[in-house]
Enzyme design. Structure first.
Site, PDB file in Angstrom:
ATOM      1  N   CYS A  54       3.478  41.281   5.355  1.00 52.73           N
ATOM      2  CA  CYS A  54       4.920  41.404   5.560  1.00 52.73           C
ATOM      3  C   CYS A  54       5.464  40.457   6.628  1.00 52.73           C
ATOM      4  O   CYS A  54       6.453  39.746   6.408  1.00 52.73           O
ATOM      5  CB  CYS A  54       5.302  42.848   5.877  1.00 52.73           C
ATOM      6  SG  CYS A  54       4.608  43.497   7.423  1.00 52.73           S
ATOM      7  N   HIS A 105       6.059  47.524   9.430  1.00 55.51           N
ATOM      8  CA  HIS A 105       6.489  46.750   8.268  1.00 55.51           C
ATOM      9  C   HIS A 105       7.826  46.088   8.585  1.00 55.51           C
ATOM     10  O   HIS A 105       8.664  46.646   9.311  1.00 55.51           O
ATOM     11  CB  HIS A 105       6.639  47.647   7.041  1.00 55.51           C
ATOM     12  CG  HIS A 105       6.819  46.892   5.756  1.00 55.51           C
ATOM     13  ND1 HIS A 105       5.806  46.177   5.161  1.00 55.51           N
ATOM     14  CD2 HIS A 105       7.908  46.725   4.954  1.00 55.51           C
ATOM     15  CE1 HIS A 105       6.256  45.609   4.042  1.00 55.51           C
ATOM     16  NE2 HIS A 105       7.524  45.923   3.908  1.00 55.51           N
ATOM     17  N   HIS A 117      10.918  41.664   0.943  1.00 56.16           N
ATOM     18  CA  HIS A 117       9.738  41.869   1.790  1.00 56.16           C
ATOM     19  C   HIS A 117       8.471  41.708   0.976  1.00 56.16           C
ATOM     20  O   HIS A 117       8.496  41.705  -0.261  1.00 56.16           O
ATOM     21  CB  HIS A 117       9.770  43.266   2.418  1.00 56.16           C
ATOM     22  CG  HIS A 117       9.741  44.377   1.407  1.00 56.16           C
ATOM     23  ND1 HIS A 117       8.800  45.383   1.409  1.00 56.16           N
ATOM     24  CD2 HIS A 117      10.549  44.648   0.343  1.00 56.16           C
ATOM     25  CE1 HIS A 117       9.031  46.229   0.425  1.00 56.16           C
ATOM     26  NE2 HIS A 117      10.084  45.802  -0.241  1.00 56.16           N
TER      27      HIS A 117
END
Length: 303
Positions: A54, A105, A117
């Site tokens: 990420c 994240h 993402h």
């Protein structure tokens, strides 16, 4: 149009000095760069288009736009300025607690409550911040690392003040019928139209008959209104019907209520990335469709 942005530079000590604000092309350019990597697989530690994790994805995209941010999610949440969820702008970094142990994240906000993402399950994808099954409850905050909006607005004002006024050419229903009939290779040899305001003298006579026969367009009280311009809401329905598009995603455009007749058509276009709406988070339901917009929408369908 190339926009020159001058952004305030600052530094924050976080094992190394990193910029709080840096220069980049525009929020649109940033989002387009990010979307170039849709579908790229996830790999822990991945930092290249072969595979991303990420924070490797966000760092790579920002670097491509000339903006340096740190490598890890924990470092990235310490950069820039904290932004409330209600004040999110395109290009902001959004953070989540997916592990139960704090920030784990990160993604890039792209407008309309959506972010792009690198997900563990599907790789680079677009998700909704309002997803009630996962992301909504795990959202923990956002950071602004590039102040696009103010600078873009200033630059656009300068250009608008100096540039000559250019007339926008809007597409008529007749012209759109012609484009669709040709793109879809509809039969225009058998003409059977009963519209009171369309006869053989109309240059789009055969195309209008073809799209009506294919149930792409319908009339109004026996008229086709060939010279009437189309709204973006109407265009959404026409394109979904014409190209038989399926699938749907929650677009969450601020000017498209859930109960509106065009909402599902617009969501389908959003799902296929045919429309992302305007930068202010609206779709423009009542805006007229220009010839340029029509061509762009159709090109996106084919690509």
């Amino acid at each position: 149009m190339k926009r020159l942005l001058t952004l305030v530079m600052a530094s924050l000590l976080f094992f190394s000095f990193v910029p709080e604000f840096a220069s980049a092309n525009s929020p649109t350019s940033l989002v387009n760069t990010a979307k170039n990597y849709m579908g790229t697989p996830y790999r822990l530690g991945g930092t290249t288009p072969t595979a991303f994790d990420c924070s490797g994805f966000t760092q790579y995209v920002f670097n491509k736009e000339g903006l340096s941010i740190p490598r890890t999610t924990g470092q990235q949440i310490g950069v820039g300025t904290s932004i409330s969820k209600s004040n999110l702008e395109v290009g902001d970094l959004v953070f989540f607690n997916t592990s139960g142990r704090g920030v784990s994240h990160v993604g890039i906000y792209i407008g309309s409550n959506n972010f792009i993402h690198a997900s563990v399950s599907k790789g680079v994808m677009v998700s909704s911040l309002d997803d009630p099954y996962y992301w909504k409850s795990r959202y923990i905050g956002a950071r602004r690392v590039a102040n696009f909006t103010d600078n873009v607005a200033k630059e656009e004002k300068k250009v608008a003040a100096s540039a000559p006024v250019k007339e926008i050419v809007y597409a008529t229903r007749g012209e759109i019928a012609q484009v669709l009939a040709e793109k879809l290779d509809l039969d225009m040899t058998t003409v059977n139209t009963t519209f009171k305001d369309v006869d053989e003298s109309n240059p789009h006579y055969k195309a209008i008959s073809a799209v009506a026969e294919a149930n792409i367009f319908s009339g109004d009280a026996g008229n086709f209104n060939p010279n009437k311009e189309l709204t973006r809401a109407q265009m959404a329905k026409v394109l979904v019907s014409a190209f038989e598009l399926r699938g749907s995603a929650i677009a969450n455009f601020s000017d498209v209520p859930n109960g509106h007749w065009a909402t599902e058509y617009i969501n389908i276009l959003f799902y296929h990335e045919i429309t992302t709406g305007y930068l202010d988070g609206t779709y423009g339901l009542s805006d007229k469709v220009s010839v340029g917009q029509l061509n762009k929408f159709i090109d996106r369908i084919h690509n």
